[in-house]
Design an enzyme around this catalytic site. Sequence first.
Site, PDB file in Angstrom:
ATOM      1  N   ASP A  22       0.833  -1.233   0.026  1.00 10.90           N
ATOM      2  CA  ASP A  22      -0.074  -0.183   0.107  1.00 10.90           C
ATOM      3  C   ASP A  22       1.015   1.193  -0.113  1.00 10.90           C
ATOM      4  O   ASP A  22       1.698   1.330   1.045  1.00 10.90           O
ATOM      5  CB  ASP A  22      -0.796   0.064   1.163  1.00 10.90           C
ATOM      6  CG  ASP A  22      -2.092   1.036   1.203  1.00 10.90           C
ATOM      7  OD1 ASP A  22      -2.081   1.646   0.308  1.00 10.90           O
ATOM      8  OD2 ASP A  22      -2.946   0.999   2.153  1.00 10.90           O
ATOM      9  N   ASP A  23       0.764   2.018  -1.136  1.00 11.46           N
ATOM     10  CA  ASP A  23       1.703   3.501  -1.242  1.00 11.46           C
ATOM     11  C   ASP A  23       2.812   3.152  -1.145  1.00 11.46           C
ATOM     12  O   ASP A  23       3.584   4.044  -0.580  1.00 11.46           O
ATOM     13  CB  ASP A  23       1.298   4.235   0.044  1.00 11.46           C
ATOM     14  CG  ASP A  23      -0.321   5.034   0.012  1.00 11.46           C
ATOM     15  OD1 ASP A  23      -0.959   4.209  -0.807  1.00 11.46           O
ATOM     16  OD2 ASP A  23      -0.714   5.724   0.792  1.00 11.46           O
ATOM     17  N   CYS A  82      -6.335   4.448  -3.480  1.00 10.34           N
ATOM     18  CA  CYS A  82      -6.522   2.966  -2.954  1.00 10.34           C
ATOM     19  C   CYS A  82      -7.552   2.169  -3.348  1.00 10.34           C
ATOM     20  O   CYS A  82      -7.534   1.235  -3.834  1.00 10.34           O
ATOM     21  CB  CYS A  82      -6.455   3.108  -1.486  1.00 10.34           C
ATOM     22  SG  CYS A  82      -5.166   3.986  -0.570  1.00 10.34           S
ATOM     23  N   LYS A 115      -6.264  -5.167   4.126  1.00  7.31           N
ATOM     24  CA  LYS A 115      -6.806  -4.333   4.068  1.00  7.31           C
ATOM     25  C   LYS A 115      -7.878  -4.491   2.773  1.00  7.31           C
ATOM     26  O   LYS A 115      -7.467  -4.831   1.642  1.00  7.31           O
ATOM     27  CB  LYS A 115      -6.088  -3.000   3.726  1.00  7.31           C
ATOM     28  CG  LYS A 115      -6.630  -1.944   2.929  1.00  7.31           C
ATOM     29  CD  LYS A 115      -5.812  -0.451   2.883  1.00  7.31           C
ATOM     30  CE  LYS A 115      -6.058   0.422   1.767  1.00  7.31           C
ATOM     31  NZ  LYS A 115      -5.184   1.514   1.800  1.00  7.31           N
ATOM     32  N   HIS A 154     -10.973  -2.364   1.793  1.00  9.61           N
ATOM     33  CA  HIS A 154     -11.358  -0.883   1.338  1.00  9.61           C
ATOM     34  C   HIS A 154     -12.298  -0.969   0.178  1.00  9.61           C
ATOM     35  O   HIS A 154     -12.195  -0.255  -1.037  1.00  9.61           O
ATOM     36  CB  HIS A 154      -9.994  -0.251   0.983  1.00  9.61           C
ATOM     37  CG  HIS A 154     -10.143   1.259   1.028  1.00  9.61           C
ATOM     38  ND1 HIS A 154      -9.291   2.282   0.357  1.00  9.61           N
ATOM     39  CD2 HIS A 154     -11.075   2.063   1.624  1.00  9.61           C
ATOM     40  CE1 HIS A 154      -9.607   3.397   0.855  1.00  9.61           C
ATOM     41  NE2 HIS A 154     -10.761   3.344   1.410  1.00  9.61           N
ATOM     42  N   HIS A 195       1.519   2.403   3.982  1.00  5.58           N
ATOM     43  CA  HIS A 195       0.717   3.512   4.343  1.00  5.58           C
ATOM     44  C   HIS A 195       0.793   4.039   5.512  1.00  5.58           C
ATOM     45  O   HIS A 195       1.165   3.315   6.415  1.00  5.58           O
ATOM     46  CB  HIS A 195      -0.735   2.967   3.968  1.00  5.58           C
ATOM     47  CG  HIS A 195      -1.649   3.832   3.788  1.00  5.58           C
ATOM     48  ND1 HIS A 195      -2.290   4.922   4.696  1.00  5.58           N
ATOM     49  CD2 HIS A 195      -2.613   3.968   2.678  1.00  5.58           C
ATOM     50  CE1 HIS A 195      -2.945   5.751   4.265  1.00  5.58           C
ATOM     51  NE2 HIS A 195      -3.292   5.268   2.904  1.00  5.58           N
ATOM     52  N   ASP A 210      -0.448  -0.753  -4.433  1.00  5.97           N
ATOM     53  CA  ASP A 210      -1.700  -0.464  -5.104  1.00  5.97           C
ATOM     54  C   ASP A 210      -2.046   0.889  -5.563  1.00  5.97           C
ATOM     55  O   ASP A 210      -2.681   1.335  -6.466  1.00  5.97           O
ATOM     56  CB  ASP A 210      -2.645  -0.430  -3.986  1.00  5.97           C
ATOM     57  CG  ASP A 210      -2.539   0.733  -2.925  1.00  5.97           C
ATOM     58  OD1 ASP A 210      -1.282   1.392  -2.852  1.00  5.97           O
ATOM     59  OD2 ASP A 210      -3.465   1.214  -2.413  1.00  5.97           O
ATOM     60  N   LYS A 264       1.362   9.394  -5.602  1.00  3.40           N
ATOM     61  CA  LYS A 264      -0.089   8.853  -5.379  1.00  3.40           C
ATOM     62  C   LYS A 264      -1.321  10.022  -5.551  1.00  3.40           C
ATOM     63  O   LYS A 264      -0.922  11.318  -5.286  1.00  3.40           O
ATOM     64  CB  LYS A 264      -0.333   8.670  -3.993  1.00  3.40           C
ATOM     65  CG  LYS A 264      -1.650   8.202  -3.402  1.00  3.40           C
ATOM     66  CD  LYS A 264      -1.668   7.672  -1.926  1.00  3.40           C
ATOM     67  CE  LYS A 264      -2.810   7.676  -1.620  1.00  3.40           C
ATOM     68  NZ  LYS A 264      -3.089   6.926  -0.080  1.00  3.40           N
TER      69      LYS A 264
HETATM   70 CA    CA Z   1      -2.688   2.903  -1.400  1.00  5.02          CA
END
Ligand code: CA
Length: 443
Positions: A31-32, A71, A128, A130, A211, A270, A289
Site C-alpha cells: 500500500d502506497d 487506494c 486491507k 477498502h 501506508h 496499489d 499518489k
Molecule cells: Ca494506497
Amino acid sequence: MNRRQFLCAFAAAPIAAAADNKPNVILIVGDDLGYADLGAYGGKDIPTPYLDSIARNGVRFTDGYVSCPYCSPTRAGLMTGRYQTHFGHEFNPGPAEQAVENFGLPLTETAMPKRMKDLGYKTGMFGKWHLGYQPDYHPQRRGFDEYYGFLGGAHSYLDADADPANPIFRGTAKVPKVEYTTDQFAAEAAGFIDRNKDNSFFVYLPFNAVHTPLQSLPKYEARFDGKIADPKRKTFAAMLSAMDDGVGLILKTLEKHKLTNKTLLVFHSDNGGPTAANTSKNDPLRGFKAQVYEGGLRVPFMMQWPGKIPKGKTFSNPVIAIDLLPTFVAAAGGTPAADWKLNGVNLLPFVTGKDKAAPHSQLFWRFGQQWAMREGDWKLMSMGGPPTLFNLKADIGESKDLSNAEKGRTETMAAAWENWNKNNIPARWTPQRAGQKKKKKSA
Ligand code: CA
C-alpha cells in the site's frame, strides 16, 4: 461398484488429475509503496531481499501499472479485471463514518475470490479490503472463505481498536488486540496456507504497509540504527523491512510444503508513493499518489511461478493490475466468459514469450478531472487542463510536453480516450471530506 459407477469413476480420473495440477495463486499487494522503494527497482537504503527474490525467480515488470493512483478504485479494478470507472467506482469513500451507505465494490460486479472459488479454490484474504463497510460488501460475501483484516482504507499498525468505526475482524468478529498488523496479516496468510496445503488455494494478502501512520516495532527500527538518520524515513524503512519479512514468511511457508513450483505468486503496489506523507520514492518518475503522472500509476510489479514462467526476466511492455484476474483464471484452467466484460488480458503467453506482441496497444485512466492514456511509448494525460503529451522512452520523467510538436498524435490519442470514456459511467459517490455530513444515499 456396478459397471456404470465403475465407468464413471474411470472417466473422472483424468479430470481429478488435472485438478491436482492447478497452481495455487497468491496475490500480495503493498500500500502506497513507490516505484523506487524496492532493491529490485533501484532502491539502495532499505534491503528487501525477499521481495527482490520474486524478480530473481520470476518476471519483473518495468511498466507495471495500476488502474487508478488511489487506494479503493485501484482495488476495484484489481478485484474485477475491469476498468473500475466502467462501473462507477471512481473514488475513495472517505472514512467509515462518512462513507455513503452504498459504498463498496458494486454488487453487479463479480470479485476475483468468487471467480477462483468457482474454479475449486479455497480462498482467504488477510489485510486491507477498502471495498465496502456494509454487510453485503464484506469479503466473505464476495467470495472469500476466510477473512482477517480491516474494511477501511488505513489502520493503526499497533492498536486493533484505534478507530471504533474501522476495527480488525476475523470473519465478522472484532479482534481485540494486534501486536503489529504487518506481522499478523502475514502470519494469518501462512496459517491459511498450512491448513490448505493439500487444496488448491487462493491467497489475497493486501498489507496496509507502507501506508501512513508511520508506525513500526523496535526490532525493525533497530535494523536501521546508524544507517538512516531521518526519523521518518527510518520508520518507513522499518515498515518496509517488516513487510519484506512478511513476504519471506509466505515464501518459506511454500518451501516448507514443497509448493513453490506449484504456486503463481504476484506482488505489486496499489498506487505510487505519496512521497511527502511516508517518504516513499518514485524516482525517476514524476508525480505521486493521487496523480496520473507515472509516479502515481506505475508501481513495483513482479510475478513468479518457477518452471512455468522465466526466471530473472525483465518485461518492458506495459501491463496493468486488471490483467491479474484473467491471468489467474487462465492459470487455474478457467476461461472467462464474454459477459464478464474483462478489460485485462491473460499475461502468461506474453511473459513466457509464446506471444511476442505487447499485451495492450492502449491503456486508459480516469480519476475525476484527471485522465491519461498510454499507447506504445506515448502518454497523453491531463490534470484537468489541456492535455500534455510525453514520450516515455525518451523522457521517463514526463518533463517535456510534446503536444504542440505532435498535434496529430495528440488529437488521435485524445479521440481514442474520448471513445473509451463513453464506456465509463458517472461516479457512484464522491469522496467525503472531514466535517461533511454522511449522505444517506448517493446518486
Ligand atoms: Ca494506497
